[in-house]
Structure formats: C-alpha cells, structure tokens
Design an enzyme around this catalytic site. Structure first.
Site, PDB file in Angstrom:
ATOM      1  N   ASP A 194       0.825  -1.175  -0.019  1.00 16.39           N
ATOM      2  CA  ASP A 194       0.073  -0.048   0.071  1.00 16.39           C
ATOM      3  C   ASP A 194       0.887   1.402   0.023  1.00 16.39           C
ATOM      4  O   ASP A 194       1.914   1.437   0.679  1.00 16.39           O
ATOM      5  CB  ASP A 194      -0.818   0.024   1.296  1.00 16.39           C
ATOM      6  CG  ASP A 194      -1.832  -0.859   1.275  1.00 16.39           C
ATOM      7  OD1 ASP A 194      -1.784  -2.138   0.670  1.00 16.39           O
ATOM      8  OD2 ASP A 194      -3.057  -0.918   1.901  1.00 16.39           O
ATOM      9  N   HIS A 233      -1.180   4.604  -0.525  1.00 17.80           N
ATOM     10  CA  HIS A 233      -2.194   5.373   0.044  1.00 17.80           C
ATOM     11  C   HIS A 233      -1.783   7.029   0.395  1.00 17.80           C
ATOM     12  O   HIS A 233      -1.721   7.644   1.408  1.00 17.80           O
ATOM     13  CB  HIS A 233      -2.326   4.995   1.517  1.00 17.80           C
ATOM     14  CG  HIS A 233      -3.353   3.781   1.640  1.00 17.80           C
ATOM     15  ND1 HIS A 233      -4.667   4.012   1.296  1.00 17.80           N
ATOM     16  CD2 HIS A 233      -2.797   2.776   2.427  1.00 17.80           C
ATOM     17  CE1 HIS A 233      -4.935   2.687   1.595  1.00 17.80           C
ATOM     18  NE2 HIS A 233      -4.365   2.028   2.089  1.00 17.80           N
ATOM     19  N   ASP A 250      -3.817   0.038  -3.592  1.00 19.33           N
ATOM     20  CA  ASP A 250      -4.175   1.067  -2.683  1.00 19.33           C
ATOM     21  C   ASP A 250      -3.143   2.124  -2.843  1.00 19.33           C
ATOM     22  O   ASP A 250      -2.317   2.385  -2.010  1.00 19.33           O
ATOM     23  CB  ASP A 250      -3.954   0.434  -1.160  1.00 19.33           C
ATOM     24  CG  ASP A 250      -5.420  -0.165  -0.821  1.00 19.33           C
ATOM     25  OD1 ASP A 250      -6.289  -0.318  -1.676  1.00 19.33           O
ATOM     26  OD2 ASP A 250      -5.543  -0.611   0.475  1.00 19.33           O
ATOM     27  N   ASN A 272      -8.322  -2.463  -2.824  1.00 23.94           N
ATOM     28  CA  ASN A 272      -9.668  -2.101  -2.540  1.00 23.94           C
ATOM     29  C   ASN A 272      -9.943  -0.837  -2.588  1.00 23.94           C
ATOM     30  O   ASN A 272     -11.414  -0.351  -2.274  1.00 23.94           O
ATOM     31  CB  ASN A 272     -10.305  -2.853  -1.217  1.00 23.94           C
ATOM     32  CG  ASN A 272      -9.361  -2.327   0.086  1.00 23.94           C
ATOM     33  OD1 ASN A 272      -8.145  -2.309  -0.123  1.00 23.94           O
ATOM     34  ND2 ASN A 272     -10.068  -2.205   1.184  1.00 23.94           N
ATOM     35  N   HIS A 273      -9.048  -0.014  -2.356  1.00 24.46           N
ATOM     36  CA  HIS A 273      -9.470   1.581  -2.373  1.00 24.46           C
ATOM     37  C   HIS A 273      -9.703   2.250  -3.829  1.00 24.46           C
ATOM     38  O   HIS A 273      -9.789   3.119  -3.884  1.00 24.46           O
ATOM     39  CB  HIS A 273      -8.280   2.221  -1.701  1.00 24.46           C
ATOM     40  CG  HIS A 273      -8.592   2.352   0.115  1.00 24.46           C
ATOM     41  ND1 HIS A 273      -9.128   3.347   0.610  1.00 24.46           N
ATOM     42  CD2 HIS A 273      -8.334   1.194   0.728  1.00 24.46           C
ATOM     43  CE1 HIS A 273      -9.218   2.595   1.967  1.00 24.46           C
ATOM     44  NE2 HIS A 273      -8.716   2.005   1.860  1.00 24.46           N
ATOM     45  N   HIS A 303      -3.766  -7.937  -3.864  1.00 25.88           N
ATOM     46  CA  HIS A 303      -4.008  -6.937  -2.887  1.00 25.88           C
ATOM     47  C   HIS A 303      -4.444  -7.577  -1.609  1.00 25.88           C
ATOM     48  O   HIS A 303      -3.582  -7.610  -0.640  1.00 25.88           O
ATOM     49  CB  HIS A 303      -4.934  -5.928  -3.202  1.00 25.88           C
ATOM     50  CG  HIS A 303      -4.934  -4.822  -2.284  1.00 25.88           C
ATOM     51  ND1 HIS A 303      -4.074  -3.948  -2.172  1.00 25.88           N
ATOM     52  CD2 HIS A 303      -5.947  -4.678  -1.449  1.00 25.88           C
ATOM     53  CE1 HIS A 303      -4.427  -3.143  -0.892  1.00 25.88           C
ATOM     54  NE2 HIS A 303      -5.403  -3.571  -0.582  1.00 25.88           N
ATOM     55  N   HIS A 321      -2.538  -4.712   1.992  1.00 26.46           N
ATOM     56  CA  HIS A 321      -3.722  -4.774   2.511  1.00 26.46           C
ATOM     57  C   HIS A 321      -3.986  -4.377   4.002  1.00 26.46           C
ATOM     58  O   HIS A 321      -4.694  -3.843   4.554  1.00 26.46           O
ATOM     59  CB  HIS A 321      -4.564  -5.853   1.964  1.00 26.46           C
ATOM     60  CG  HIS A 321      -6.250  -5.527   2.303  1.00 26.46           C
ATOM     61  ND1 HIS A 321      -6.758  -4.481   2.038  1.00 26.46           N
ATOM     62  CD2 HIS A 321      -6.992  -6.553   2.869  1.00 26.46           C
ATOM     63  CE1 HIS A 321      -8.064  -4.822   2.300  1.00 26.46           C
ATOM     64  NE2 HIS A 321      -8.379  -5.923   2.866  1.00 26.46           N
TER      65      HIS A 321
END
Lengths: 458, 375
Positions: free
Chosen positions: A55, A57, A83, A115-116, A259, A333
C-alpha cells in the site's frame, strides 16, 4: 493535445515534483492507460527480477523514498499491489505518477487493483475530496475511477531464484557479523535498511541463522521478522542427493501477487482469469474477496471484521499454493508495523509500503525484491554432507531445543508439513530480499508538503 | 461524550513555566512579546481542536453511532464526515463512560447523586441524562475556564431545548440575566467558571474556591475525559485531594472516571507524542502513567481505595459492547482500518476508582463491570 513522448516525460517531471498536471492531460493519460490495461489479463504475468510493493495511500514523499531505496523506474522492475490512493494527502500525485510511469514504461511497472481503487471507498477515504479540492470538479476523480476498473486483479511472478546473491553491503549498526551465515551459504532471506545496510540474513537449510532468529525467539509475539522457519520440511531426503530438486537448482514455484488474499470461490488461478473485472469493485464475490480478504490464524474460512472479503487460514493457503504450483503468495492490505510479515511457514507474506501510515501509526515500510533465476546460474543444491558437521542443514525438529520458539510458529507448522506428507510439501520459496524504510522527512526534497496533522481523541 | 475541552493554553504554559495560575506573573518572561504572540498562536490551534472534537461528535450523531440531539447545538463549524475509524473510537469512548454513569445512576435510583465534569467544554451529557432520567435527583456540575463556560451559557440561554433543562427551578427573568454570564447555578445544573489548577493550590491558609451547590454529603462521581491529562501529575494529585478531603470528605462515597491515552513508549505512542507536540499539546499524565497498572495504582494513590480499575478501549469495544450493538455499529459504515483501529483503541483507556467503604453505591454499581487483566 496528446500526451506522448516528451509530453509524457514532462508530466512525469512535474509529478515527481509533487505538482498535479492539468485536467486535460489527466484525461489523455487515463485514456492511454486504459488502452494499455485493457490488453492485460486479470492476472498479469511478470518475470523476475521484480520489486513488489504494498500500500502507498497517497503518501507521495514516502513513494519517492521507496524509489530512492528500491531504485528508480525503469532501472528497477516494479509491481505495486494496489491501494495507491486515499488517506494520505497526495493520492492524486502518487497515482498519476505511477500511471505515467506505466504508460511510459509498460514493461517495467505493473499496477494491480487494491480495494481503495473504487468509487465507493474513495468517496469516504479522501481521494474524491482531494480531486475536488485540487481541480474544482470531480472530473479527474471520474477519469481515475475509469482506470481503476481496468487494473488487473493479480500478478503471477515467474522465474524467481530460490537463492539470493548476497548483498555486498555494510552491516547495520545492530547486526553482529557472527550471526550471519557463511558467505557461500544459500541465502533465503536478507533484510536491508534504507541505506542498504544488512540488518539480517539467513540461509536456507540452516538453523544457525542470523540475528533474526534470536530476535524472533526473544519476542515470539512480534510479527516480523518471523521466526525463521525454513519452508522445507526436512532436507534429510531432499538435500542428501545433492540435486534432488532438479539439476537447475532453481525450482521455486510462481509467486501470486494480489492485494487482499484468497476467495472461497477461487481454487485455481485460472478461475481468476475468467472473472469480468472491468467494473466497480462489487460488495461480494470472488473479485471483492481478492481485494479484501486477510490471512488469519484460523482453520479454513472465517468472516472478515472489515465487512467484505473473508479471513483464511494456513490450510487454505497451503492447499491453494500446492494446487497452483505456487511457492508464495505476496499480498498487501494490512498494516504491519515492521513493514512485512511472513505467515504460515512462509507461504504468504504481507508487504506494507506506507511508512508511518496516516502520519500516525509509527510503522516502518518494506518492499520485497525477488531475484532472477539464472543470476545464480550453475548453482547446485548443497547437501548436508557438503556443509560439514557443525554447520549441518536443517533437519526435521533439529532446532526444537533451540529455545521455545513461541510455541506456534515453527513446531506447529513443521508438524503440519509432515502430516501433509511429501505430496503436499511446499515448493521451495523464492529468495526474498526485504528493504525496510522509514517515513521521508516531508520537506526534504523541496516538494510542497502540508504539515501532516493526524487526528487523535482530544 | 464530551468534546473534552482543552484547558486554556495560556494557563498551561504559565504553569509549565512555574507560575501557578493565570493573571499572575508569567514565569520566565525572557521571551517577552514574542512569547505572548506564540501563545496566541497556540491558543488558536488548540481551540480549533476543541471544535474539531465537537465536530467528531456531530459526525457520529449524523451517521447513527450516537443518539445526541444536543451535539449539533454546540458545534460551530459545518459538520464534516469523519473517518470510520474515528467515529468508531468516539463511539467506544462515549458508550464506555455512559455505561459507568448509567450503572451509577441506576443504583438506588431514588437517592440523590452528584456528578462533577472537569473541563466539560461543550459536553452534552447533562442534557442527555436529563432526558433519559427525567425524575432523577441529580446535581450536575461542570468546571471550566470562564471563556468556555461563557460560550456554553450563551448557547444554553438562546436555545429553548437547552434552556428549559438548564433552569429546572424557576425560569429566570430574561431581562435580569447577565449579558454574558460565566456561571450558572441551579438545583440540578451548575457551571463553575474557574481554573482547575486553583484547586491544587489550596491550603489551610488559602482554602479552595467555593463551588456553590456542591453537596459534600451525597455520592459524587468525578468525570475527566481528556482533561486532567493536560496537567502535571502533581497538580492532578493535589486537585483530587481537594475533592477527596475538602469538597467531598469521607465517608461520602466518591469516585473518579478517567479517559486518557496510554502506552507512550511504543512506535504509535512515540508518534502520538511527537505529533501532538508539534501542535503544542503535551500530555504529562501519559508519560507519568504509561500502562494500565500505573493507572490503577494512581487511582489507589489518590485515595480511591475500594476500587481501582482500568481497561483499554480495545477491550471495552470487545467486551462491554453487546454483540447486538456491535453488529449495529459495524453495519453503519464499512471500516477498512482494522489494524489502525486496533492500534488507536489500544492507546486509550478508561480508568475508574472509588471510595465508598467497600460496600457503598459504587461498589454495587460497578461490581459487574469487566476490567482488563494485567498491565
């Protein structure tokens, strides 16, 4: 206007400086990216060597630190496990830069969906608001979401070597040279800090391993470095012939990158290939699970506290890996404080690449390098005998007296493997080099940086 | 739930520099005008965090986590939706304190009781309790800086819902009200405008300030949600001794419920301290009482000898919240921050201690409240 060639390089330069590119360029970029991504299967094939990242982010400055530590594109071949956006302040710049690099160097960078990367999640977790703030409209968010729908769901890394060529780097401060395996040993895992200094290293088939071993023993609860449980059940059989694993000496199975994790609806990788992925992430079903699930210390499947996806246990991973001839699943994740965490006898690893996540968590980040098969050409598995008495190979149960290693990790797993028997013996895991790094100072590179303000309960 | 008011920074910093209270010397004055200016800046920063907290409460109410019709009345900024993680944390903290307060009020429900909320800020608990227990014999006190009580009263006096609850006895003649009152006294709701640290300096020669309507003879629960944590540990100790020895002397039952951060020494805790320090916020009791066991011993040390318990909010979420309620709350928003939530909840605790002879109202009220094993 079209974004190609020099325009693209210009955009990359601008984004590297953490400055957004104009809306029309974003539209063009997203269009190009979609054309490219639509050609990719749900599971992208990737050849080692490759550097696998978790990730991001929107922590742009930390992404730059990642490139500093791991090497720049296109010099390093990257695989990002999703992500890219949400939570951090620079989701837009981070994602667009990765996308530019993808369009510019399509064979040197692979992006899969997290998932983001979803309309619904980004409206809650920040990316939507960020686009609105930076462009005054939701257009850019919409373009990006259309790209999200085309991102692959997984990647399959092949051609990774089982044995790392040891880094010729200096030792990190706390590393004791005596704890490192012999220089001619077959290196399974090596961990380096952001300066490329060796934090620890350990050899396959060895129980006299690096500092990671004592670390793990003294603190069994700590997640990673995991107790250095070799992935093999016992070299007594395998190692003795000297070439029981094949003459190439490199027979690691493929590495599946995804992910989140596995799905009860997916028992073969081919089933992933059959999904219709070009859509918003659904609330349930196989595609959702791949992006949302987590491994956990349970048997079989469990309900996820996240409200989407499932929890899955060691038995699920081992069966899946065996059935699909995998040696490892790499996933992201989940925040792990040490940057990476191997579980279930090193059959699955979580890689987390957002240091000091949300500017609040205080964690370090990691990336995982898998070397290329053949970089160690001519390597032949060393038998126990070759290694000589005191330096003997891993023997089933041989390190049981080596402290009570937390009770669960080593012993239980070894039992499991012996129960599963030869037919279920995991494939030799790839050699794994983890580079661990901390959060970048926000104002270090002359890039605009909003002072991070993390929320607490005050 | 309170939007726990952060004490006025001017006083805090004056205190840190050795001056005991506002209005007196400012301690080392070497920084002169620039230090005044710096304090103003800090003041503004901290005030904004207070409204931030009020906004968090509104976010929770709007999403259905909490039922609090009054939250919106005290929030001055436009409501913004908070991250699910923060909503969940606010929910856990509020429901934990609600549970302890409810058990207290429901034990011998007809007997008179008293609650003193320290640094109450824009807390709405009094108004919520008034609705929930319309016939209860409860004296509620809030103590805060005059600027805060004035702001609160300005709101109370101009809103009918609040107004009718704050003036239970006889509605005052509106024309006789101060234009900008800082205190409010009634048989059930009292606002005391004072610097908490003035309670710490009390001695035989200088008795502590009088708190009108504070009854020394009825069971009293003192509430500190992120309030005492901003003061030096020795100051906190003195304040509590004033309560235990002077305001509410034995054998009157008295208890303290604290909500504070813990675990300053791990990676998350160190980051929290440094992040807050960059906002000029310091939490002396966080370092003074790093673990749950320190919190328990601290309560005992104050004189809450018949019970001294603590649990982190992670355990509270798991064990205090019923399965049905957990399901309801989990269904409100998709929460993708499980690991982070765990970290956050582990770093805040509720601690509760009491002195009631060992068989009094608090012993009975909280006998079944689960505490956490170990440190």
């Amino acid at each position: 206007m079209s974004i190609g060639g020099s325009d693209l390089d210009k955009a990359i330069g601008q984004l590297r400086a953490c400055r957004p590119i104009p809306e029309n360029q974003v539209r063009e970029l997203c269009y190009k990216a979609r054309e490219l991504l639509i050609e990719e299967g749900n599971v992208v094939g990737v050849d080692a060597p490759v550097t696998i990242c978790g990730d991001i982010h929107g922590q742009f400055h930390d992404l730059m630190e990642l490139f500093r530590v791991g090497g720049d594109v296109p010099d390093t071949n990257y695989l990002f496990m999703g992500d890219f956006v949400d939570r951090g302040f620079y989701s837009l710049e981070s994602f667009l830069l990765l996308l530019c690099l993808k369009v510019r160097y399509p064979d040197r960078i692979t992006l899969i969906r997290g998932n983001h990367e979803s309309r619904q999640i980004t409206t809650v977790y920040g990316f939507y608001d960020e686009c609105l703030r930076k462009y005054g409209s939701a257009n850019v968010w919409r373009y990006c979401c259309e790209v999200f729908d085309y991102l692959a769901l997984g990647a399959l890394v092949t051609g990774a070597t089982t044995s790392l060529s040891p880094t010729d780097g200096p030792l990190a401060d706390n590393t004791n040279i005596d704890s490192l395996p012999d220089s001619d040993a077959d290196i399974e895992i090596e961990t380096l800090n952001a300066n490329g200094e060796i934090m620890y290293r350990y050899a396959r088939n060895s129980d006299s391993q690096s500092s990671a071993a004592s670390q793990a023993n003294s603190n069994p609860a700590s997640s990673s470095p995991v107790a250095p449980t070799p992935t093999r059940t016992g070299p007594a059989g395998t190692g003795a012939s000297g070439s029981a694993n094949g003459s190439k000496g490199n027979d690691t199975g493929a590495i599946l990158c995804v992910h989140g994790g596995l799905s009860p609806l997916i028992d073969t990788i081919d089933k992933i290939r059959l999904l219709d992925r070009k859509q918003e992430v659904p609330h349930e079903g196989a595609m959702c699970d791949l992006l949302w699930s987590d491994p956990d210390e349970i048997d079989g499947w469990g309900l996820s506290p996240r409200g989407a996806g499932f929890l899955f246990g060691a038995d699920i991973v081992k069966c899946f890996n065996h059935r699909n001839d995998l040696s490892l699943i790499a996933r992201a994740h989940q925040l792990v404080m040490e940057g990476f965490k191997e579980m279930f006898d090193s059959t699955i690893v979580t890689v987390w690449s957002a240091p000091n996540y949300c500017y609040r968590c205080g964690n370090v980040a990691a990336i995982l390098e898998l070397g290329e098969d053949g970089s160690n050409a001519g390597f032949v598995r060393r038998s126990n005998g070759d290694q000589g008495g005191g330096n003997g190979g891993w023997v089933l149960g041989s390190n049981v007296g080596n402290g009570n290693n937390g009770g669960q990790g080593g012993n239980g797993n070894r039992r499991l493997s012996s129960v599963l028997g030869d037919s279920m013996r995991p494939r030799e895991g790839p050699g794994r080099r983890y580079r661990v790094f901390e959060a970048a100072p926000q104002d270090s590179r002359g890039m605009p940086a909003k002072k991070p303000v993390a929320d607490y309960f005050l | 739930m309170s939007a726990p008011e952060i004490p006025n920074l001017k006083s805090i910093f004056a205190n840190r520099r050795g001056a005991p209270s506002r209005g007196r010397g400012r301690g080392r004055a070497h920084a002169g005008a620039s230090s005044e200016r710096a304090e103003e800046v800090r003041d503004t920063a901290v005030r904004s965090t207070d409204q931030d907290a009020a906004g968090s409460r509104v976010s929770c109410v709007e999403l259905g986590y909490l039922d609090d019709p009054y939250a919106q009345l005290f929030a001055t900024q436009a409501s913004t939706r908070r991250l699910p993680l923060l909503n969940r944390g606010t929910y856990v903290r509020t429901s934990a304190i609600d549970l302890l307060v409810d058990r207290f009020l429901q034990t011998t429900p007809d007997a008179p009781k008293q609650i003193v909320s320290l640094g109450a800020g824009t807390d709405t608990r009094y108004f919520r309790l008034k609705d929930h227990y319309p016939n209860i014999n409860l004296r509620y006190h809030e103590i805060d800086f005059a600027t805060n009580t004035a702001a609160k009263l300005a709101r109370v006096n101009t809103n009918k819902q609040l107004y009718t609850r704050a003036y239970p006895d006889s509605p005052p003649d509106v024309f006789k009200l101060d234009t900008r009152p800082t205190t409010h006294y009634s048989s059930s709701y009292n606002l005391h405008a004072l610097d908490l640290r003035s309670l710490a300096t009390a001695s035989d020669d200088a008795p502590p300030p009088t708190l009108p309507n504070l009854d020394p003879s009825i069971p009293t629960l003192i509430l500190s949600e992120m309030c005492l944590t901003y003061l030096q540990a020795t100051t906190v100790s003195s304040i509590l001794h004033t309560f235990l020895d002077t305001y509410i002397p034995a054998p009157t039952p008295i208890s303290l419920v604290l909500y504070e951060p813990i675990l300053p020494n791990d990676a998350f805790g160190r980051t929290m301290i440094s992040n807050l320090a960059s906002r000029n916020i310091h939490l002396p009791t966080l370092t003074a009482y790093p673990e749950l066991e320190d919190q328990r011993q601290r309560l005992k040390g104050y004189g809450f000898i018949h019970g001294f318990k603590a649990a982190d909010t992670r355990l509270i979420w798991r064990e205090w919240v019923t399965g049905e309620e957990k399901e309801r709350v989990a269904g409100l928003e998709m929460l993708d921050e499980m690991e982070e939530l765990d970290l956050l909840l582990k770093h805040y605790c509720v601690a509760w201690g009491w002195r009631d002879g060992g068989d009094g109202v608090f012993t009975r009220a909280w006998a079944a409240v689960l505490e956490q094993e170990g440190a």
